[in-house]
Design an enzyme around this catalytic site. Structure first.
Site, PDB file in Angstrom:
ATOM      1  N   GLU A   1       2.583  -3.296  15.949  1.00 40.50           N
ATOM      2  CA  GLU A   1       4.006  -3.511  15.690  1.00 40.50           C
ATOM      3  C   GLU A   1       4.798  -2.975  16.886  1.00 40.50           C
ATOM      4  OE1 GLU A   1       5.194  -4.662  12.732  1.00 40.50           O
ATOM      5  OE2 GLU A   1       3.263  -4.741  11.717  1.00 40.50           O
TER       6      GLU A   1
ATOM      7  N   LYS B   1       0.819  -1.225   0.000  1.00 35.42           N
ATOM      8  CA  LYS B   1       0.000   0.000   0.000  1.00 35.42           C
ATOM      9  C   LYS B   1       0.844   1.263   0.000  1.00 35.42           C
ATOM     10  CE  LYS B   1      -0.305  -0.921   4.844  1.00 35.42           C
ATOM     11  NZ  LYS B   1       0.325  -2.205   4.833  1.00 35.42           N
TER      12      LYS B   1
ATOM     13  N   LYS C   1      -4.200   3.705   2.565  1.00 37.74           N
ATOM     14  CA  LYS C   1      -5.356   2.958   2.064  1.00 37.74           C
ATOM     15  C   LYS C   1      -6.432   3.916   1.553  1.00 37.74           C
ATOM     16  CE  LYS C   1      -4.151  -0.814   5.162  1.00 37.74           C
ATOM     17  NZ  LYS C   1      -4.252  -1.296   6.545  1.00 37.74           N
TER      18      LYS C   1
ATOM     19  N   GLU D   1      -5.234  -6.503  -4.723  1.00 41.18           N
ATOM     20  CA  GLU D   1      -6.361  -6.732  -3.810  1.00 41.18           C
ATOM     21  C   GLU D   1      -5.921  -6.748  -2.340  1.00 41.18           C
ATOM     22  OE1 GLU D   1      -9.978  -7.248  -4.654  1.00 41.18           O
ATOM     23  OE2 GLU D   1      -9.647  -6.568  -2.612  1.00 41.18           O
TER      24      GLU D   1
HETATM   25  N1  HSE Z   1      -1.009  -2.647  10.500  1.00 45.10           N
HETATM   26  C1  HSE Z   1      -2.233  -2.788   9.780  1.00 45.10           C
HETATM   27  C2  HSE Z   1      -3.397  -2.893  10.752  1.00 45.10           C
HETATM   28  C3  HSE Z   1      -2.290  -3.981   8.880  1.00 45.10           C
HETATM   29  O1  HSE Z   1      -3.215  -2.772  11.955  1.00 45.10           O
HETATM   30  O2  HSE Z   1      -4.503  -3.052  10.282  1.00 45.10           O
HETATM   31  C4  HSE Z   1      -1.503  -3.785   7.639  1.00 45.10           C
HETATM   32  O3  HSE Z   1      -1.993  -2.714   6.885  1.00 45.10           O
END
Ligand code: HSE
Length: 445
Positions: free
Chosen positions: A191, A106, A206, A130
């Site tokens: 993360e 993305k 996104k 997708e």
């Molecule tokens: N880190 C993102 C989330 C997922 O927490 O939805 C990957 O885009």
């Protein structure tokens, strides 16, 4: 037994998604060949470290550290490395050699999408993505194909699972943001460095991709307005709950008429907002994602599911692989990305929205009128006012006044520029102790 022609598939990256793609491809290769009309032969997997631990076993002979060599001669290249470089260079190399490319990247699409789509168009190849938005949820293909005959008015997405998990814990378990973030990290949602999630960068990428697709207009990432969730307080979440709302981090892509010029444009924005608890998006709990679409003819649609996860994201990648294989079987050039509408992208101050503003004020005659005047002076119409009275903290007392009032004011729709000017005027007003909360309200009135 039907003999299928084999297509050479090169995979770049064997992280949590890549390893699952390999596993599923090797497990279900025959079925996928029947659906595609071509065999999908995995010719290699490019990795940085041949001995790194993987979430699924990959036959050793498939592993290589030479991505460029692997791309040569591939019919389909699957890029699951992430990040801008070397992913961009590898994708360009693949497209320029005529291979179709599948990516879940993305950040790369939101930053260099036009360059990549242009490269694909030049050679008649196709770029599939997708998995780049909301992982397992089919949303790119519905927007590009199923809804191509409709006119999208607005998309509101919960497209980041980490922030949805945190806000949901605040709402359902009464945890502070810090506590909920710690829980998200412990459970593996967040993360080690959660900045991209909690500051809204991931959702903004996104939003750029969704807005570009929905409005046939290239929306670059730097035109997406972004606020993360770090300023959201438990008080705001609890007050929202009492008022029949829930706070969600929304990625919004909307067709907007510029209030200043009357010209139609696109707004793409990410911020924490209130939505009514009766709205379908309010039912999206934990780390789940959902994308709510308002289309002129189709009406309201909602797509719901897992927005992250190795095997879930692999599902979207494999769907793209089957599509790419079918295209190879049929032949002919790929379908170019549609950006022909070329609408202007409007800055946040041109957006029409609603606010809910919480004020701590002096409890004296005329205060409500003074506050209402500030709204009317900025052309903002008040929809609801709720007042509660409580003793003032000693520092806030003025003269004999021992009582203060909390005002929660909901507005009708107004231009964002007028709403933000109203908030500034309220903060500067002598009758207002403090503006304690400002949140936008989304979803239809
Ligand atoms: N880190 C993102 C989330 C997922 O927490 O939805 C990957 O885009």
């Amino acid at each position: 037994m039907i003999e299928y022609r084999n297509l050479r598939v090169a995979l770049l990256g064997a992280g949590s998604v890549g390893a699952q793609v390999v596993k599923l491809l090797l497990q279900h290769g025959d079925e996928l060949a029947q659906r595609s009309g071509a065999g999908l032969e995995l010719v290699g997997v490019a990795v940085r470290d041949l001995d790194a631990p993987r979430t699924a076993d990959i036959p050793k002979h498939l592993l290589t550290t030479n991505a460029e060599e692997l791309i040569l001669g591939a019919d389909i290249v699957v890029e699951l490395i992430g990040g801008l470089e070397p992913a961009r260079s590898y994708i360009l190399q693949a497209l320029n050699s005529g291979a179709d490319v599948i990516t879940a990247n993305k950040a790369l699409l939101a930053t260099h999408g036009p360059e990549l789509f242009e490269a694909a168009e030049q050679v008649g190849a196709q770029l599939y993505y997708e998995a780049a938005v909301a992982a397992a949820i089919p949303i790119i293909r519905p927007l590009r194909d199923s809804l191509a005959g409709d006119r999208i008015q607005r998309i509101m997405g919960i497209v980041n699972g980490t922030t949805n998990f945190i806000l949901d814990r605040m709402d359902t378990a009464g945890e502070s943001l810090e506590h909920a973030l710690a829980t998200a990290t412990e459970l593996g949602y967040a993360e080690a460095d959660p900045t991209a999630d909690i500051e809204g960068y991931d959702a903004a990428q996104k939003a750029a991709i969704l807005a570009s697709l929905a409005f046939h207009t290239t929306v670059p990432i730097d035109k997406v307005y972004r606020e993360g969730i770090t300023a959201v307080t438990l008080d705001q979440v609890e007050a929202a709950k009492k008022a029949g709302y829930v706070v969600k981090l929304l990625a919004i892509a909307e067709r907007v008429t510029d209030p200043a010029t009357g010209v139609e444009g696109v707004s793409a924005r990410v911020y924490p907002a209130l939505i009514a608890r009766t709205h379908p998006l309010a039912t999206v709990h934990g780390g789940k994602n959902a994308v709510f679409i308002e289309a002129e003819a189709a009406g309201d649609l909602m797509f719901y599911g897992a927005g992250a996860g190795g095997v879930e994201t692999a599902s979207a990648v494999l769907g793209d692989l089957v599509s790419a294989a079918r295209r190879h079987v049929i032949g002919g050039p790929g379908v170019a990305e549609s950006n022909n509408a070329n609408l202007p992208i409007l800055p946040i101050d041109r957006v029409i929205t609603r606010y809910q503003i919480t004020l701590s004020v002096v409890d004296q005659p005329g205060v409500l009128a003074a506050v209402a005047t500030l709204f009317s002076e900025h052309d903002v119409s008040i929809e609801t006012v709720q007042q509660s009275v409580a003793p003032l903290a000693p520092a806030e007392r003025a003269g004999d006044t021992e009582l203060g009032a909390t005002l929660v004011i909901g507005t009708h729709q107004a231009a964002e520029a007028d709403l933000s000017a109203t908030v500034l005027a309220l903060a500067a007003s002598a009758v207002v102790h403090s503006v304690t909360s400002v949140l936008r309200v989304e979803g239809n009135e």
